[in-house]
Enzyme design. Structure first.
Site, PDB file in Angstrom:
ATOM      1  N   GLU A  46       0.827  -1.221   0.000  1.00 22.71           N
ATOM      2  CA  GLU A  46       0.000   0.000   0.000  1.00 22.71           C
ATOM      3  C   GLU A  46       0.864   1.276   0.000  1.00 22.71           C
ATOM      4  O   GLU A  46       1.868   1.349   0.713  1.00 22.71           O
ATOM      5  CB  GLU A  46      -0.870  -0.011   1.266  1.00 22.71           C
ATOM      6  N   LYS A 119     -10.441   2.622  -1.224  1.00 22.50           N
ATOM      7  CA  LYS A 119     -10.515   1.996   0.105  1.00 22.50           C
ATOM      8  C   LYS A 119     -11.790   2.413   0.844  1.00 22.50           C
ATOM      9  O   LYS A 119     -12.073   3.608   0.980  1.00 22.50           O
ATOM     10  CB  LYS A 119      -9.275   2.411   0.889  1.00 22.50           C
ATOM     11  N   CYS A 156      -5.652  -2.682   2.856  1.00 22.01           N
ATOM     12  CA  CYS A 156      -5.254  -2.600   4.258  1.00 22.01           C
ATOM     13  C   CYS A 156      -6.422  -2.765   5.239  1.00 22.01           C
ATOM     14  O   CYS A 156      -6.903  -3.858   5.400  1.00 22.01           O
ATOM     15  CB  CYS A 156      -4.478  -1.309   4.490  1.00 22.01           C
TER      16      CYS A 156
HETATM   17  N1  PUT Z   1      -3.236   0.334   8.326  1.00 21.48           N
HETATM   18  C1  PUT Z   1      -4.032   0.615   9.468  1.00 21.48           C
HETATM   19  C2  PUT Z   1      -3.619  -0.160  10.621  1.00 21.48           C
HETATM   20  C3  PUT Z   1      -4.215   0.328  11.882  1.00 21.48           C
HETATM   21  C4  PUT Z   1      -3.556  -0.290  13.039  1.00 21.48           C
HETATM   22  N2  PUT Z   1      -3.961   0.278  14.299  1.00 21.48           N
END
Ligand code: PUT
Length: 299
Positions: A46, A119, A156
């Site tokens: 990402e 996203k 993510c």
């Molecule tokens: N990429 C977001 C992760 C959040 C972890 N607290």
């Protein structure tokens, strides 16, 4: 065997600098490496163009966003995808007039841009202050018909939501891809989410009977914030899981790596169908999923 669709997938894992050209050069080098190992679909992590800037809420970081059309990194990856005959999902910070998204363009093996996913789930919290930068995506969960497979790509934080994985597989995704940026938690030295992170996605693979590819960065990134310096050490652990959720390839928490795994999509499809999960679903009983608090929408 005749009619068999075999696909080789790859997850890249590398550290980023805060210099776009260095990172894009590195991504290209790793894509070439994955291709030389036989990969057909190659996942880059990402927001690989720079540091994970969401550690801080900084006005100047909005300058990092660029429009989707004519985006220089996407154009470069289109050229690379065509030259090598590989599929490359390309993660980028998108500016769309006054909106901003954490987006991904999926590039097919002939260099065609198959479209955009934005996203949907945007995290917020110490070190991961994405709500400051990104609007929640408006594309919905999507699948992309690539040369080698129909793929679902989410980004993510989306990976923590079984609904997203299910929505992609219901639309026919044969493999799920998750580019990621996750590591230490600046507010809590003792919190290490890596095993939780892996197990949740292994569940998506197993519950949907599809392979799953996760790519995460490594390295320590220090960002100047409004409250002093903030540091995240990204824990890598990129992996490729098979259709029962089993981890087949996995990287460690420090080294750059190129993971490769081969799948027979027709064999997996046959297992998916015969296991009965998609026969026995009861969407008529899942209405609570359409609410935030679990109550019946009619109440
Ligand atoms: N990429 C977001 C992760 C959040 C972890 N607290």
């Amino acid at each position: 065997m005749e009619g068999r669709r075999v696909v080789v997938v790859s997850a890249l894992q590398f550290s980023c600098s805060d210099e776009v050209s260095t990172n894009v050069d590195k991504a290209e080098k790793f894509v070439r490496d994955a291709h030389s190992k036989g990969a057909n679909i190659i996942l880059i992590q990402e927001l690989f163009e720079g540091y994970y800037f969401c550690q801080a809420q900084r006005e100047d970081y909005f300058k990092r966003a660029k429009p989707y059309k004519e985006h220089p990194t996407i154009l470069r990856m289109q050229k690379l995808a065509k030259e090598l005959g590989v599929v490359i999902p390309v993660s980028f910070f998108e500016e769309a007039n006054n909106a901003h998204y954490n987006s991904i363009a999926v590039i097919d093996a002939d260099g065609t841009d198959l479209g955009l996913y934005r996203k949907s789930h945007i995290p917020d919290g110490p070190g991961y202050q994405e709500k400051f930068y990104f609007n929640p995506g408006d594309t919905g969960f999507k699948v992309f018909e690539t040369k080698f497979a129909k793929i679902g790509v989410a980004i993510c934080w989306d990976q923590w939501f079984p609904e997203a994985a299910r929505a992609m597989v219901l639309q026919g995704a044969e493999i799920l891809f998750y580019p990621t940026a996750i590591g230490s938690e600046p507010q809590d030295d003792g919190l290490d989410s890596r095993d939780h992170w892996k197990r949740v996605m292994q569940g998506h693979a197993g519950a949907n009977l599809v392979p799953l590819v996760a790519s995460n960065r490594v390295g320590k990134e220090v960002i100047v914030t409004e409250h002093g310096n903030s540091t995240i050490t990204f824990y890598g652990n990129s992996f490729i899981a098979g259709p029962t959720g089993e981890i087949l390839s996995s990287a460690n928490d420090k080294d750059e790596d190129v993971l490769i795994e081969k799948f027979d999509l027709d064999q997996i499809k046959s297992k998916r169908h015969s296991w009965g999960i998609f026969r026995d679903r009861r969407p008529d009983l899942y209405k609570a999923l359409l609410t935030l608090d679990g109550r019946s929408p009619s109440v």
